[in-house]
Write a protein that holds these residues in place. Structure first.
Motif, PDB file in Angstrom:
ATOM      1  N   GLY A  10       0.852  -1.178   0.000  1.00 39.72           N
ATOM      2  CA  GLY A  10       0.000   0.000   0.000  1.00 39.72           C
ATOM      3  C   GLY A  10       0.890   1.231   0.000  1.00 39.72           C
ATOM      4  N   GLY A  11       0.499   2.244   0.768  1.00 34.44           N
ATOM      5  CA  GLY A  11       1.205   3.525   0.727  1.00 34.44           C
ATOM      6  C   GLY A  11       2.407   3.627   1.655  1.00 34.44           C
ATOM      7  N   VAL A  12       2.361   4.585   2.546  1.00 30.20           N
ATOM      8  CA  VAL A  12       3.523   5.022   3.319  1.00 30.20           C
ATOM      9  C   VAL A  12       4.220   3.889   4.098  1.00 30.20           C
ATOM     10  CG1 VAL A  12       4.298   6.669   5.064  1.00 30.20           C
ATOM     11  CG2 VAL A  12       2.508   7.336   3.450  1.00 30.20           C
ATOM     12  N   GLY A  13       3.450   3.067   4.844  1.00 27.50           N
ATOM     13  CA  GLY A  13       4.047   1.994   5.646  1.00 27.50           C
ATOM     14  C   GLY A  13       4.732   0.946   4.777  1.00 27.50           C
ATOM     15  N   GLY A  14       4.048   0.518   3.744  1.00 28.79           N
ATOM     16  CA  GLY A  14       4.594  -0.503   2.843  1.00 28.79           C
ATOM     17  C   GLY A  14       5.819  -0.010   2.099  1.00 28.79           C
ATOM     18  N   ALA A  15       5.798   1.284   1.749  1.00 30.22           N
ATOM     19  CA  ALA A  15       6.908   1.853   0.977  1.00 30.22           C
ATOM     20  C   ALA A  15       8.215   1.840   1.772  1.00 30.22           C
ATOM     21  CB  ALA A  15       6.566   3.274   0.527  1.00 30.22           C
ATOM     22  N   LYS A  16       8.116   1.838   3.105  1.00 32.92           N
ATOM     23  CA  LYS A  16       9.338   1.781   3.918  1.00 32.92           C
ATOM     24  C   LYS A  16      10.056   0.453   3.702  1.00 32.92           C
ATOM     25  CE  LYS A  16       7.816   4.613   7.809  1.00 32.92           C
ATOM     26  NZ  LYS A  16       7.681   4.597   9.271  1.00 32.92           N
ATOM     27  N   LEU A  17       9.295  -0.639   3.750  1.00 29.52           N
ATOM     28  CA  LEU A  17       9.921  -1.940   3.505  1.00 29.52           C
ATOM     29  C   LEU A  17      10.368  -2.044   2.045  1.00 29.52           C
ATOM     30  CD1 LEU A  17      10.778  -4.748   4.413  1.00 29.52           C
ATOM     31  CD2 LEU A  17       8.459  -5.556   3.899  1.00 29.52           C
ATOM     32  N   PRO A 197       3.934  -4.485   5.315  1.00 36.42           N
ATOM     33  CA  PRO A 197       3.179  -4.168   6.534  1.00 36.42           C
ATOM     34  C   PRO A 197       2.213  -2.998   6.338  1.00 36.42           C
ATOM     35  CG  PRO A 197       5.406  -3.313   6.701  1.00 36.42           C
ATOM     36  CD  PRO A 197       5.354  -4.084   5.414  1.00 36.42           C
ATOM     37  N   SER A 198       1.315  -3.146   5.388  1.00 27.96           N
ATOM     38  CA  SER A 198       0.311  -2.126   5.083  1.00 27.96           C
ATOM     39  C   SER A 198      -1.002  -2.524   5.750  1.00 27.96           C
ATOM     40  CB  SER A 198       0.117  -2.030   3.566  1.00 27.96           C
ATOM     41  OG  SER A 198       1.312  -1.649   2.918  1.00 27.96           O
ATOM     42  N   ASN A 199      -1.951  -1.605   5.772  1.00 24.01           N
ATOM     43  CA  ASN A 199      -3.273  -1.854   6.361  1.00 24.01           C
ATOM     44  C   ASN A 199      -3.935  -3.059   5.666  1.00 24.01           C
ATOM     45  OD1 ASN A 199      -6.136  -1.665   6.842  1.00 24.01           O
ATOM     46  ND2 ASN A 199      -5.846   0.439   7.521  1.00 24.01           N
ATOM     47  N   PRO A 200      -4.221  -4.145   6.419  1.00 24.37           N
ATOM     48  CA  PRO A 200      -4.744  -5.351   5.778  1.00 24.37           C
ATOM     49  C   PRO A 200      -6.127  -5.148   5.150  1.00 24.37           C
ATOM     50  CG  PRO A 200      -4.770  -5.583   8.171  1.00 24.37           C
ATOM     51  CD  PRO A 200      -4.012  -4.325   7.867  1.00 24.37           C
ATOM     52  N   ALA A 234      -0.960  -2.191  18.626  1.00 26.96           N
ATOM     53  CA  ALA A 234      -1.267  -0.930  17.940  1.00 26.96           C
ATOM     54  C   ALA A 234      -0.723  -0.970  16.517  1.00 26.96           C
ATOM     55  CB  ALA A 234      -0.654   0.240  18.699  1.00 26.96           C
ATOM     56  N   ALA A 235      -1.259  -0.107  15.675  1.00 19.54           N
ATOM     57  CA  ALA A 235      -0.756  -0.017  14.308  1.00 19.54           C
ATOM     58  C   ALA A 235       0.476   0.867  14.302  1.00 19.54           C
ATOM     59  CB  ALA A 235      -1.810   0.559  13.391  1.00 19.54           C
ATOM     60  N   ILE A 236       1.430   0.526  13.435  1.00 19.16           N
ATOM     61  CA  ILE A 236       2.624   1.348  13.328  1.00 19.16           C
ATOM     62  C   ILE A 236       2.235   2.713  12.762  1.00 19.16           C
ATOM     63  CG2 ILE A 236       4.832   1.560  12.110  1.00 19.16           C
ATOM     64  CD1 ILE A 236       4.826  -1.619  12.272  1.00 19.16           C
ATOM     65  N   LYS A 237       1.259   2.712  11.864  1.00 17.49           N
ATOM     66  CA  LYS A 237       0.848   3.954  11.224  1.00 17.49           C
ATOM     67  C   LYS A 237      -0.606   3.846  10.786  1.00 17.49           C
ATOM     68  CE  LYS A 237       1.825   7.182   7.745  1.00 17.49           C
ATOM     69  NZ  LYS A 237       0.388   7.175   7.505  1.00 17.49           N
ATOM     70  N   GLN A 291      12.762  -7.052  14.175  1.00 14.35           N
ATOM     71  CA  GLN A 291      12.479  -5.658  14.530  1.00 14.35           C
ATOM     72  C   GLN A 291      11.705  -5.083  13.342  1.00 14.35           C
ATOM     73  OE1 GLN A 291      14.076  -4.929  17.597  1.00 14.35           O
ATOM     74  NE2 GLN A 291      12.450  -3.404  17.540  1.00 14.35           N
ATOM     75  N   THR A 292      10.385  -4.910  13.482  1.00 19.95           N
ATOM     76  CA  THR A 292       9.597  -4.513  12.301  1.00 19.95           C
ATOM     77  C   THR A 292       9.300  -3.019  12.240  1.00 19.95           C
ATOM     78  OG1 THR A 292       7.422  -4.808  13.324  1.00 19.95           O
ATOM     79  CG2 THR A 292       8.439  -6.772  12.324  1.00 19.95           C
ATOM     80  N   VAL A 293       9.578  -2.293  13.310  1.00 18.55           N
ATOM     81  CA  VAL A 293       9.319  -0.843  13.291  1.00 18.55           C
ATOM     82  C   VAL A 293      10.491  -0.161  12.579  1.00 18.55           C
ATOM     83  CG1 VAL A 293       8.818   1.206  14.675  1.00 18.55           C
ATOM     84  CG2 VAL A 293       8.016  -1.037  15.436  1.00 18.55           C
ATOM     85  N   MET A 294      10.187   0.489  11.466  1.00 18.60           N
ATOM     86  CA  MET A 294      11.242   1.064  10.623  1.00 18.60           C
ATOM     87  C   MET A 294      11.217   2.579  10.700  1.00 18.60           C
ATOM     88  SD  MET A 294      10.540  -1.279   7.256  1.00 18.60           S
ATOM     89  CE  MET A 294       8.777  -1.313   7.517  1.00 18.60           C
TER      90      MET A 294
END
Ligand code: FO1
Length: 325
Positions: A10-17, A197-200, A234-237, A291-294
């Motif tokens: 998806g967007g911002v969260g997924g783009a980090k990975l 790790p995007s919004n499921p 909680a959600a990372i974002k 460690q999944t928080v980027m």
């Protein structure tokens, strides 16, 4: 690593990975399939937020703080729109505007979305393949107690505040699979597939609602893994946690893994949630704790390496999900 990695994001969260994978893999090693459920026509322009977020993030053109839109942005266009009394709730920066105008022009001239995407990615100098998951329109619609909202109406105009009672992916039932993805997913030599790790519900859901994509993932002989968007309850974002609880789902990595369990072989859990490893394994999935928080680029690359290693490990195992279908 040998073989490409297909990442669905998806967007911002997924783009980090995706950025981590892009940095760590050799040129040409990343194939990125982007959610199109957020796409919409705004002020007469075709806007693809998740695609553009990936395009800007990977090319270094993006605004690192906001996560969406371009760096060094100016807003004269928006100011002028506002001056005319036009719709100003969705911010199109001056530099970003060029992307939407050229894309709209190309689509109106008859180019397929995948072609338009490919040209933009190449023009940005990217060595990754970027493609919308489908050339056919899929639109996420959010049902709230007060009625249905188009995705960006819900997400940006209403700041993801309304309680959701359902999510629909209009067009998904007849949408095809982008040919780039079809090609890679049917190749036995790819290293694997990663669900970012995007919004499921709002980002991955619209893609997995496309039946040809589900079929291709089930038939894929390479391992498929997903990375948790939920850490410590909680959600990372973004509104992921709220969305899950609105729909009476548990806000946990296990609940997310359960949504994907017929399509994946493994799940990446955050170190904070290592206690849930047995529950993940009970779903019939392999589990990797990481460690999944980027926050930093180093963390993005470290998680990418971890995911690549997990795929390599799964590859050597027998009894992958595809062995069972
Ligand atoms: N997100 C906002 O919260 N406000 C905006 O005004 C906004 C404008 C925007 C313009 C172009 C673009 O590519 C993305 C934009 N986003 C904006 C982000 C986007 O709407 C969401 O983050 C995604 O759709 C959710 O994945």
């Amino acid at each position: 690593v040998s073989g490409e990695i297909v990442c669905l994001s998806g967007g911002v969260g997924g783009a980090k990975l995706a950025l981590g994978l892009y940095r760590v893999l050799p040129p040409g090693g990343l194939v990125l399939g982007l959610n199109t459920g957020d796409d919409f026509t705004h002020l007469g322009l075709e806007v693809w937020p998740d695609f553009d977020t990936a395009l800007y993030t990977l090319s270094g053109l993006g605004d690192r703080e906001r996560g969406w839109g371009r760096a060094d942005e100016t807003w004269s266009f928006m100011d002028a729109v506002r001056g005319w009394g036009g719709e100003d709730w969705f911010n199109l920066g001056d530099r970003d505007l060029a992307t939407h105008v050229l894309r709209t022009q190309a689509l109106r001239a008859g180019q397929r979305p995948a072609e338009v995407a490919d040209r933009l990615a190449r023009a940005a100098g990217l060595t990754a393949r970027l493609t919308p998951v489908s050339d056919d329109p899929v639109r996420t619609v959010i049902d709230t107690a007060d009625g249905a909202l188009a995705f960006q109406d819900y997400f940006v105009r209403h700041r993801a505040q309304p309680t959701i009672v359902g999510v629909r992916y209009e067009g998904a039932e007849t949408a095809g699979l982008a040919s780039v993805l079809d090609g890679y997913l049917s190749r036995p030599d790819i290293a694997g597939v990663v669900i970012a790790p995007s919004n499921p519900l709002l980002s991955i859901g619209p893609m997995l609602a496309i039946e040809p994509l589900r079929r291709a993932l089930k038939a894929c002989t390479a391992p498929v893994v997903a990375v948790t968007p939920i850490v410590g309850g909680a959600a990372i974002k973004g509104p992921t946690a709220q969305n899950l609880s609105d729909l009476s789902m548990e806000v946990s990595p296990v609940a997310v893994a359960g949504l994907y369990s017929d399509l994946i072989d493994g799940f990446v859990l955050d170190a904070k949630d290592r206690g849930q490893e047995p529950a993940i394994r009970d779903l019939g999935l392999d589990c990797r704790v990481a460690q999944t928080v980027m926050t930093t680029d180093t963390e993005k690359c470290e998680l990418a390496r971890e995911v690549i290693d997990f795929l390599a490990q799964l590859r050597t195992r027998s009894g992958l999900r595809h062995g069972r279908v």
